[in-house]
Design an enzyme around this catalytic site. Structure first.
Site, PDB file in Angstrom:
ATOM      1  N   GLU A 274      -0.034  -1.028   5.682  1.00  0.00           N
ATOM      2  CA  GLU A 274       1.254  -1.505   6.929  1.00  0.00           C
ATOM      3  C   GLU A 274       1.115   0.881   6.919  1.00  0.00           C
ATOM      4  OE1 GLU A 274       4.859   1.287   8.093  1.00  0.00           O
ATOM      5  OE2 GLU A 274       3.355   1.534   5.855  1.00  0.00           O
TER       6      GLU A 274
ATOM      7  N   ASP B   3       0.358  -0.828   0.168  1.00  0.00           N
ATOM      8  CA  ASP B   3      -0.208   0.160   0.295  1.00  0.00           C
ATOM      9  C   ASP B   3       0.465   1.287   0.674  1.00  0.00           C
ATOM     10  OD1 ASP B   3       1.062  -0.853   2.737  1.00  0.00           O
ATOM     11  OD2 ASP B   3      -0.455   0.415   3.550  1.00  0.00           O
TER      12      ASP B   3
HETATM   13 ZN    ZN Z   1       6.780   2.841   4.067  1.00  0.00          ZN
END
Ligand code: ZN
Length: 375
Positions: free
Chosen positions: A137, A74
């Protein structure tokens, strides 16, 4: 031996829009999974929510556990400023490849996937390689946390987090704990404050208390001091009323040895006399490996020819999936943060990565894999 061009793969990964929110990493994960499966890896997908797909690819196996490389698919949003380069087309200019996620951190994933594919056949008869490629994340390490909490991670003996470090090996990062603090009072007409109870005035005292707060550990040999910052404040609806509610958010950055649940309790105890309530809203643990660790010393040695000299023990400012993954692997394995992206360009407009650094990373990762697996 199969070959993946890490620059071409970086550009291909940039074309998947994985801006988080909403992330939607499934298609990107499936593409990476197909490449790794072709090379002989066993691939498993794990979704913590619809289309929020992480993948784990493994090859080999022996008494000695495998070496693990990790990266997140992401990216953060593009931001308000216009881009000069297309954020998804993988535009290149000289040594640079532009795009959202080029530095943070699709180049890092491309580099370790290229190295892992190249070594697949040799790694199959060795302790082996595990790749953990995560979703989600950028907002609270959700993908990695899911893998750790659900005991999906099997074994690993060392961890490389391929976040942007310009190929300098960092031995960890601070933890991050965010809190929401509220004060309450009694509203009244602004002309008669003596009959009300002013929540903003209470909050002002709370902020004074926070300025005087002392962490249970005041310093760390490599990371330095833990920090506390009041990031937002909100309270009151109109000028001619006594406000009955005020709220701040507090960003703490912690060093190893500071437990976040305990920290929350300390803040509660400190602010209880003001009638304030404290709630932990974000919690990412610190990551740290002693520089004397044997494998960390090997990493330093292997990185030396790519840097100005032998690395010295340093930690990086941002936090990573590494802390959750390390916990998922039992909490004791050594870990480094090491990847091709430029740390200063993470989350920036016109983010780019040097293709020379991507090639260097493949070299570095290949050497680390060979060294671990003795192949
Ligand atoms: Zn990163």
């Amino acid at each position: 031996m199969a070959r993946v061009d890490p620059r071409a793969l970086t550009r291909e990964l940039l074309a998947f829009n994985t801006i988080n929110p909403p992330g939607m990493e499934r298609a990107c994960a499936q593409r990476l999974g197909a490449i790794l499966e072709d090379a002989g890896y066993a691939v498993a997908y794990h979704e913590y929510a619809e289309a929020r797909t992480s993948l784990i690819a493994t090859i080999g196996g022996a008494d000695k556990p495998p070496i693990c490389f990790t990266g997140h698919m992401d990216t953060v949003p593009l931001g308000a400023a216009p881009w000069k380069h297309d954020a998804f087309a993988g535009e290149t200019d000289g040594d640079r490849v532009y795009g959202r996620g080029s530095t943070d951190m699709k180049s890092g994933i491309a580099a370790f996937v290229a190295a892992a594919v190249e070594l697949a056949r040799l790694a199959a008869r060795s302790p082996g390689i595990t790749l953990v490629i995560t979703a989600g994340e950028e907002i609270g390490c959700e993908g990695a946390r899911y893998l750790a909490d659900h005991r999906i991670l099997d074994r690993a003996g060392a961890l490389v987090v391929a976040e942007p470090t310009a190929n300098y090996p960092y031995i960890g990062h601070k933890g991050l704990a965010w809190f929401e603090v509220e004060t309450h009072g009694v509203t009244a007409h602004g002309s008669m404050p003596e009959v009300g109870d002013n929540a903003i005035v209470k909050m002002a005292r709370v902020i004074g208390d926070l300025e005087r707060f002392r962490f249970p550990l005041e310093s760390h040999a490599v990371m330095g001091k833990p920090t506390l910052n009041v990031g937002t404040i909100r309270g009151g609806l109109n000028t001619n009323s006594v406000p009955d509610e005020a709220c701040i958010t507090v960003d703490t950055r912690t060093v190893p040895g500071i437990d976040h649940t305990h920290l929350c309790k300390s803040l509660e105890a400190l602010l209880a006399p003001r009638g304030a309530t404290v709630r932990k809203i974000v919690d990412c643990a610190s990551l740290y490996t002693e520089p004397s660790d044997e494998w960390v010393q090997r990493v330093f040695e292997i990185c030396t020819p790519f840097l100005d000299g032998r690395p010295t023990p340093k930690t990086i400012t941002f936090s990573t999936d590494g802390a959750d993954l390390k916990r998922g692997y039992g909490g004791r394995i050594p870990a480094v943060v090491l990847g091709p992206g430029e740390p200063k360009l993470a989350h920036q407009t016109d983010e780019w990565c040097s293709t020379t650094r991507i090639e260097q990373s493949v070299d570095l990762f290949r050497t680390l894999m060979r060294d671990w697996c003795s192949i």
